[in-house]
Enzyme design. Structure first.
Site, short mmCIF file in Angstrom:
data_model
loop_
_atom_site.label_atom_id
_atom_site.label_comp_id
_atom_site.label_asym_id
_atom_site.label_seq_id
_atom_site.Cartn_x
_atom_site.Cartn_y
_atom_site.Cartn_z
N ARG A 90 25.08 17.57 38.46
CA ARG A 90 26.27 18.36 38.14
C ARG A 90 26.61 19.20 39.36
O ARG A 90 25.76 19.40 40.24
CB ARG A 90 26.04 19.26 36.94
CG ARG A 90 25.04 20.33 37.21
CD ARG A 90 24.72 21.16 36.00
NE ARG A 90 23.40 21.73 36.24
CZ ARG A 90 22.54 22.05 35.30
NH1 ARG A 90 22.82 21.84 34.04
NH2 ARG A 90 21.37 22.55 35.62
N TYR A 99 55.63 42.14 45.06
CA TYR A 99 54.34 42.66 45.52
C TYR A 99 53.51 43.17 44.35
O TYR A 99 54.02 43.44 43.26
CB TYR A 99 54.53 43.79 46.55
CG TYR A 99 55.13 45.06 45.99
CD1 TYR A 99 54.31 46.05 45.43
CD2 TYR A 99 56.50 45.29 46.03
CE1 TYR A 99 54.85 47.22 44.91
CE2 TYR A 99 57.05 46.46 45.52
CZ TYR A 99 56.21 47.42 44.96
OH TYR A 99 56.73 48.57 44.45
N SER A 146 59.15 49.23 39.77
CA SER A 146 57.71 49.07 39.89
C SER A 146 57.12 49.17 38.50
O SER A 146 57.29 50.17 37.81
CB SER A 146 57.13 50.15 40.80
OG SER A 146 55.73 50.02 40.85
#
Ligand code: ADP
Ligand code: MG
Ligand code: MG
Length: 902
Positions: A343, A874, A786
């Site tokens: 794995r 942002y 914002s």
């Protein structure tokens, strides 16, 4: 009435029918056994019973229709391929019955080896092994032991005691010294144990053994330890396990046989090389069970060069195929190598970066894929200081790494004592069985929290993560006695004041003070380690992957910073501006007195004087911040908290007044303050007179702040700087609020920038649900939005973080109402929907509207992906999270914007 089910469900897959991408259906083990089979590697033949069959069994308590027949058919073809029949007395086929879920759950699930052995076939097995009686009886006793324990819940110790008795009778410690007769006797003893506990003889019928073992594996999915493990690791509870039936190969046939594990790279450091362990003349679990000492894999070269070279070539093949670190289980039967499992291997955070970098160098993956292979949680882990561990320090207990970090301090057992000792300057570790809301003050005072109960979602874990405090929870080896202020662990007693060290990443607990060393990754971000010139594989890999993330990401990453020093640090960490500069602290310290004057002002003149005195102080603060962030945007939030937060607490004032009166002193000011505090008291300050509401109620307050910001910017510009101020109004719910503030601000800006032109943007927080829902209107008056996701979360859910996190979040997490705290990771469905609506409607009204987020979600990996998807410009987060946000923004870009390597 229901139509007869005619299409038969396929519940069983031959290894040749599967592949590595069928993990949901075949589990990880089955999918990878199929993949290796199809690659032509020597895997013993076998078949996989699907997770669907398991789920059907668990739902009804019965094997689904058709399963028994399908197993019979696949068993028949397995018998044909092997030229043997299951349990044939003359030449028996034996099989292993192995669990294997989609996600590996180490040690949680069950496996039974040597199914098909009974009193008659054990003789045939011996004959087929050239009369190796010892081997045949050893295999038989293992079957009874594993079958008894796993399938019939016979206590495992009983078998172990019988084995110890046999060794003692023989005068040896080594199981290899037991001969065929000893093992035959042990089989008899095991059968008696089996009969005693189950009330029946050990089943002799091979197919019955097989069916019971398959059932037991199904049922092990719901074993308590498996349930607990899944909850901790956030593995869904409804996946079920597959069952693999595999022809046995034997590592216990003599010294030319053996069994081992191998890693294609070091899972701890990522270093290239050959890592693994080998044990001759042994079966299955013996390697990890530590019954005899294993040898390093390299020694196999001397023991069996042919198998060793073959194994190395398969390891290289698997790495090339999976393009990643693989771990492998193998067995050698009389010089013939068999591959039993592979794995993609687990690894440490450091190894994840190092390996991703190496794989790029080797041309196996591209940089996009390397970026995909690491994550922000790993990077965050690498940014914590680490314990410098040498052989001197051995952990005494291991709990759950509930909140990362390395904390060292004196043990305390009560919240009160934690507060006391911390006030004396001591570092303390709060040790509790589990914590509850009464422990909150102690948790705040402590460097770290250690509990003996509870997992990743316990009260201790949730609150510690919220506070960014190191926490190890569920260290159940600790026997804690709170009244006697002590705990015992590993035979030692630890009392109040003794020093312990806890590692919130690994969950390990050490006695004494383990030295802490700074993170090299942080040193690199701070610029004190140059990746081009140091020989540090980790730093070079981080540098390379971060550079790629920066090149790919669409989101800009800003920081939340209130001081020049924070701003400078964040800039070194890669921040591209400030997304949130809180102005609250500018009203604290020795400026409190001015704020008191402001609050107590009885006339306009008194108020204006106080504001005028604050103005130059604030201006200087802003000058420093603009200087540190020269050329980059700085979003300054006008004052947000309610003003009474700046006054002393009510009780303290009441006492002051009483004492002063007693002494006959002049108490006019104290009395006035006390009256103000009483007057300004709010039942729900979070929803009270704060943010824009303050600005509209107290004349001149916002105007003073705006003037300070703009004057500072003009001063910087006049000195040749490039300040980029953005003024942000908090808690707006209606466009009219913003318009009012804006009209006043624009006049001031116009006036101040007459001396020297500076661009100043005016925008707003979106943190009240009404603002999100009327974003189209608000955008008419805002140049940027914002998202204040902390307040937006509080107000969308209708709870205040300080009150609820300790009070009931643990319960909500336990009940699954939250998968994760909505303060840790954004609630996409609810709060996220508000963000989406506001972003869309805001942009529709004003296409050039800048959109960002400030608040802790800006540094949370999953939330960053969400903000990328929504198309924000942002994110802004605390300086320390800036690299994490950069990395995750890059990952989000390569994942959602398409990358051909995935
Ligand atoms: P786990 O998932 O706990 O590793 P496994 O199903 O891999 O459990 O099996 C336990 C041990 O038995 C492993 O060491 C494995 O290699 C060994 N084993 C499993 N099947 C066989 C087999 N058919 N022949 C020989 N050894 C086997
Ligand atoms: Mg295994
Ligand atoms: Mg807010």
């Amino acid at each position: 009435m229901a139509a007869q089910e005619t299409v038969e469900h396929k519940y069983v897959y031959d290894f040749a029918e599967g592949n590595k991408d069928l993990k949901d259906l075949l589990g990880g083990k089955g999918a990878n056994l199929a993949e290796m089979t199809n690659l032509g590697l020597p895997v013993p033949p076998g078949f996989t019973i699907t997770t669907e069959a398991c789920k059907a069994y668990l739902a009804t308590g019965e094997e689904p229709d058709g399963l028994a027949d399908q197993i019979a058919a696949h068993l028949a073809s397995l018998e044909q391929a092997m030229g043997k029949r299951l349990g044939d007395p003359r030449d028996p086929l034996l099989v292993s019955v192995r669990s294997g879920a989609k996600f590996s759950m180490p040690g949680m699930m069950e496996t039974v080896l040597n199914v098909g052995l009974n009193d008659r076939s054990v003789v045939g097995l011996s004959a087929q092994a050239d009369g190796n009686d010892r081997f045949a009886w050893d295999s038989y006793r293992r079957l009874i032991q594993m079958f008894g324990k796993t399938v019939c819940e016979v206590p495992g110790e009983e078998f172990e005691h019988a084995l110890d008795d046999a060794k003692r009778a023989k005068g040896t410690q080594n199981d290899l010294d037991l001969d065929a007769d000893d093992l035959r006797g042990l089989v008899d003893a095991y059968k008696r144990i089996f009969l005693k506990h189950t009330g029946r003889e050990f089943p002799q019928e091979p197919r019955e053994q097989l069916d019971l073992a398959i059932r037991a594996v199904f049922e092990s999915w719901n074993a308590e330890r498996a349930v607990v493990y899944r909850r901790q690791e956030r593995i869904p509870a409804d996946l079920g396990t597959a069952v693999n039936v595999v022809a046995m190969v034997f590592g216990n046939l003599g010294s030319d046989s053996g069994t081992g594990v191998a890693f294609t790279r070091d899972p701890a450091s990522g270093a290239q090389g050959i890592y693994g362990d080998y044990l001759a003349n042994a079966q299955g679990e013996d390697v990890v069970a530590g019954i005899r000492n294993t040898v390093p894999l390299q020694e196999l070269e001397k023991l069996d060069k042919k198998s060793y070279d073959e194994l190395l070539s398969y390891m290289a093949r698997l790495e090339g195929h999976y393009k990643d670190l693989c771990d492998i289980e193998f067995t050698i039967e009389r010089g013939k190598l068999w591959m039993l499992q592979t794995r993609v291997g687990k690894r440490t955070a450091a190894a994840a970066f190092v390996i991703a970098g190496q794989l790029v160098d080797e041309g196996l993956i591209d940089l996009d894929e390397a970026l995909h292979r690491v994550n922000g949680a790993q990077l965050a882990q690498l940014m914590f200081p680490r314990f410098q561990l040498d052989h001197e320090f051995q952990p005494v207990a291991k709990g759950i790494g509930a909140s990362p970090g390395a904390a060292v301090g004196k043990v305390v057992f009560t919240s009160a004592r934690a507060v006391e000792l911390a006030a004396e300057g001591a570092d303390v570790i709060l040790v509790r069985r589990e914590t509850n809301p009464d422990d909150l003050n102690g948790m705040i005072a402590a460097k770290g929290i250690l509990t003996s109960r509870g997992g990743k979602t316990s009260h201790a874990a949730v609150v510690a993560r919220g506070m960014g405090k190191t926490c190890v929870s569920g260290a159940d080896e600790l026997d804690i006695n709170i009244p006697q202020r002590k705990f015992t662990v590993a035979g030692q007693t630890v009392t109040e004041g003794d020093v312990v060290s806890i590692d919130g990443t690994t969950g390990k607990v050490y006695l004494g003070e383990v030295p802490v060393m700074p993170s090299e990754v942080v040193q690199y971000f701070e610029g004190s380690l140059d990746p081009e010139h140091i020989d540090n594989a980790l730093v070079r890999a981080v540098h390379r992957i971060m550079s790629h993330a920066d090149a790919k990401r669409r989101l800009t990453v800003r920081t939340n910073a209130d001081t020049g020093a924070d701003a400078a640090r964040a800039r070194r960490f890669g921040a591209e501006g400030i997304g949130l500069c809180r102005t609250e602290h500018m009203f604290l310290g020795d400026r409190r007195e001015l704020v008191e004057r402001l609050i107590l002002a009885r006339t306009d003149d008194e108020r204006d004087e106080a504001l005028a005195a604050l103005l130059p102080l604030q201006r200087d603060d802003f000058v420093e911040i603009f200087r540190e962030m020269d050329g980059l945007p700085v979003t300054v939030r006008l004052i947000d908290p309610p003003l009474h937060e700046f006054l002393p607490p009510l009780e303290q004032l009441a006492v002051n007044v009483a004492v002063a009166q007693e002494r006959g002193e002049d108490v006019a000011k104290e009395e006035a303050l006390l009256a103000a505090v009483r007057r300004m008291h709010e039942e729900n300050p979070m929803l009270g007179l704060r943010g824009v509401r303050l600005g509209l109620v107290i004349p001149g307050l916002f105007a003073m702040q705006v003037r300070a910001i703009v004057e500072a910017a003009v001063a910087c510009a006049q000195r040749g700087g490039d300040p980029r101020p953005e003024i942000m109004v908090p808690l707006v719910g209606a466009v009219q609020e913003l318009e009012t503030v804006r009209a006043e601000a624009e006049k001031i800006i116009e006036e101040v920038t007459r001396e020297k032109a500076v661009d100043v943007l005016i925008g707003t927080m979106i943190e009240v649900p009404r603002a999100a829902l009327t974003a189209g209107q608000i955008a008419e008056a805002a140049q940027f939005f914002s998202f204040g996701t902390n307040d937006l979360t509080q107000m969308a859910w209708g709870f205040s973080r300080d009150d609820v996190e300790g009070a009931f979040f643990w319960r909500y997490l336990e009940l699954g109402i939250f998968g994760i705290s909505p303060f840790e990771s954004i609630d996409r469905d609810g709060v996220g929907r508000l963000v989406r609506i506001a972003a869309e409607e805001g942009r529709a009204a004003r296409p050039e509207l800048k959109l960002g987020v400030c608040g802790e979600h800006g540094g949370d990996p999953d939330s960053v992906h969400f903000f990328h998807e929504v198309g924000l410009d942002y994110v802004s987060c605390s300086p320390f999270r800036v690299p994490v946000a950069r990395l995750e923004a890059g990952r989000a870009a390569v994942e959602t914007d398409g990358s051909d390597s995935r």
